[in-house]
Design an enzyme around this catalytic site. Structure first.
Site, short mmCIF file in Angstrom:
data_model
loop_
_atom_site.label_atom_id
_atom_site.label_comp_id
_atom_site.label_asym_id
_atom_site.label_seq_id
_atom_site.Cartn_x
_atom_site.Cartn_y
_atom_site.Cartn_z
N ASP A 145 -4.34 -6.74 -3.60
CA ASP A 145 -5.25 -6.64 -2.44
C ASP A 145 -6.63 -7.19 -2.85
O ASP A 145 -7.66 -6.78 -2.32
CB ASP A 145 -5.38 -5.19 -1.99
N HIS A 195 0.83 -1.22 0.00
CA HIS A 195 0.00 0.00 0.00
C HIS A 195 0.86 1.26 0.00
O HIS A 195 0.40 2.32 0.42
CB HIS A 195 -0.94 0.05 1.22
N ARG A 206 -0.66 4.52 -1.19
CA ARG A 206 -1.95 4.95 -0.63
C ARG A 206 -1.99 6.46 -0.36
O ARG A 206 -3.04 7.05 -0.23
CB ARG A 206 -2.32 4.19 0.62
C1 FWO Z 1 -6.45 -1.63 2.49
C2 FWO Z 1 -7.40 -5.14 3.53
C3 FWO Z 1 -6.88 -0.94 3.80
C4 FWO Z 1 -9.27 -6.28 4.66
O1 FWO Z 1 -6.18 0.01 4.22
O2 FWO Z 1 -5.70 -3.67 4.18
O3 FWO Z 1 -7.87 -1.37 4.37
O4 FWO Z 1 -8.95 -6.80 5.74
O5 FWO Z 1 -9.98 -6.81 3.81
N1 FWO Z 1 -7.01 -2.97 2.48
N2 FWO Z 1 -8.49 -4.08 5.44
C5 FWO Z 1 -6.99 -0.88 1.28
C6 FWO Z 1 -6.27 0.44 1.00
C7 FWO Z 1 -4.88 0.18 0.51
C8 FWO Z 1 -7.05 1.19 -0.06
C9 FWO Z 1 -6.61 -3.87 3.43
C10 FWO Z 1 -8.69 -4.92 4.28
ZN ZN Z 2 -3.66 -4.16 3.79
#
Ligand code: FWO
Ligand code: ZN
Length: 389
Positions: A285, A223, A226
């Site tokens: 992701d 990420h 981000r």
């Molecule tokens: C990112 C996976 C976030 C899950 O920060 O980390 O949540 O458990 O499914 N996704 N939390 C997405 C950003 C990079 C946009 C995850 C999510």
């Molecule tokens: Zn993540």
């Protein structure tokens, strides 16, 4: 047995127009003008006007589904085989995320096994966002040594309001245990690190590189794109400390935070700023949630990551951002393969697995996807469906 004739081979280095013979799940022979009669009962695939590239490796996929940040109804759905192969991905590493309670290691391993039986290659990370790390056997090292598909730990969250707020020493211990587990099991021992929007950014990774004997190749922060601030920190980390950085392809500025950097643009910027093309990877992701919170941490809504975004961002890097095909391919083939220590993946060479993508030379539109020597996509149509698709 398949003979792919007259394709321009990018291994990912450009090898020019060659014929590639695939059989028994492997790349058997590569040369100019291989005679079809050389191998009986061979099916010829015409590669003229096309490029042949290694099957893509996606090192961060929530194969069970993830999410839940907006309550139970926002737990994202489990992945299906066609979500993966329709985007030219032939190897995935499954992970858990925010929810390390209802998503379990035993479930993750079963799903990885199921996808392997359906025809692609799968591995998993032990753990989830949380620290202490929730393993299957109780210890990271034991999971690495005893569970064949476990190649590392992740996604461990730091610099994020949803992390366990681990200390830098707790973080270093996770990397150390994962590294030694890798050494003792002959596997990567890679820690996949979820970077949030917190202002500590990559501080803990710099601590590991400066204060311990652990090399950068045991850590992959994801990420990185981000936010612009994290993108800059990541470029500095890669350029000046020899670190590796991973850009998330599912993030799309049109859909998410305006401060996000599109992965294809992030790759172009990193290369222009002098980051080595061997130190940047993409991951999707896929099936993970893409939640949006306001500045007080209030949940506003979420999208779902897509594995097909990995190929899209590689293609955009080439066709829109002007990144050379070899450099863009490295981010989704030999670079993740090297970090994951998968010698039979990520390259087109005699003896590597028959994981291949044949695509139009100009549009990079996918025509054929082959996984372990089996045609899964042909003329852009998914032939091999998952059990319940
Ligand atoms: C990112 C996976 C976030 C899950 O920060 O980390 O949540 O458990 O499914 N996704 N939390 C997405 C950003 C990079 C946009 C995850 C999510
Ligand atoms: Zn993540």
């Amino acid at each position: 047995m398949y003979l792919i004739k007259n394709a321009e081979v990018y291994a990912p280095e450009s090898l020019g127009v060659m014929d590639v013979l695939v059989g028994g799940g492997q790349i058997l022979k590569m040369a100019k003008d291989l005679p079809a009669e050389e191998a009986y009962d061979v099916e010829v695939i015409d590669g003229s006007g096309k490029v042949l590239v290694p099957g893509l490796i996606d090192a961060h996929v929530h194969i069970l589904g993830g999410g839940g940040e907006g309550g139970a109804k926002t737990r994202t759905p489990e992945i299906m085989l066609s979500d993966i192969i329709s985007g030219g991905v032939t190897t995935v590493v499954g992970c858990l995320g925010t929810d390390g309670c209802t998503r379990t290691m035993s479930n993750l391993l079963a799903k990885a096994k199921g996808l392997e039986e359906e025809g692609i290659t799968t591995y998993v990370y032990t753990g989830s966002y949380q620290v202490p790390v929730r393993t299957l056997t109780g210890k990271i090292m034991d999971d690495m040594i005893l569970l064949e598909k476990v190649v590392g730990t992740g996604e461990i969250a730091i610099s994020d309001h949803r992390s366990s707020q681990p200390s830098k020493k707790e973080f270093a211990r996770i990397v150390a245990d994962t590294r030694v587990g890798g050494i003792l099991s002959g596997k990567a021992g890679l820690v996949n690190i979820h970077m949030g929007d917190g202002e500590n950014r990559l501080k803990f990774l710099r601590y590991v590189l400066k204060k311990t004997e652990i090399p950068a190749s045991n850590m992959l922060p994801t990420h990185i794109n981000r936010s612009r601030a994290l993108m800059e920190d990541g470029i500095d980390y890669a350029k000046n400390l020899g670190g590796y950085i991973d850009l998330t392809t599912s993030s799309d500025p049109d859909f998410l935070d305006p401060d996000e950097v599109k992965a294809s643009t992030g790759l172009k910027t990193a290369l222009d700023e002098g980051v080595s093309e061997d130190h940047v990877t993409f991951s999707s992701d896929g099936q993970g949630s893409l939640p949006v919170f306001d500045s007080h941490g209030k949940f506003l809504g979420l999208g779902v990551g897509k594995v097909t975004s990995l190929y899209r961002e590689m293609r955009d890097a080439v066709l829109t951002d002007g990144v050379p095909l070899t450099a863009a391919l490295k981010a989704v083939t030999c670079n993740p393969a090297a970090l994951l220590k998968l010698p039979k993946k990520g390259r087109i060479e005699e003896g590597t697995d028959g994981d291949l993508v044949l695509a139009d030379r100009k549009t990079l539109e996918i025509a054929v996807v082959m996984a372990k020597g089996r045609v899964m996509v042909r003329d852009g149509q998914v032939l091999a469906k998952g059990t319940f698709e």
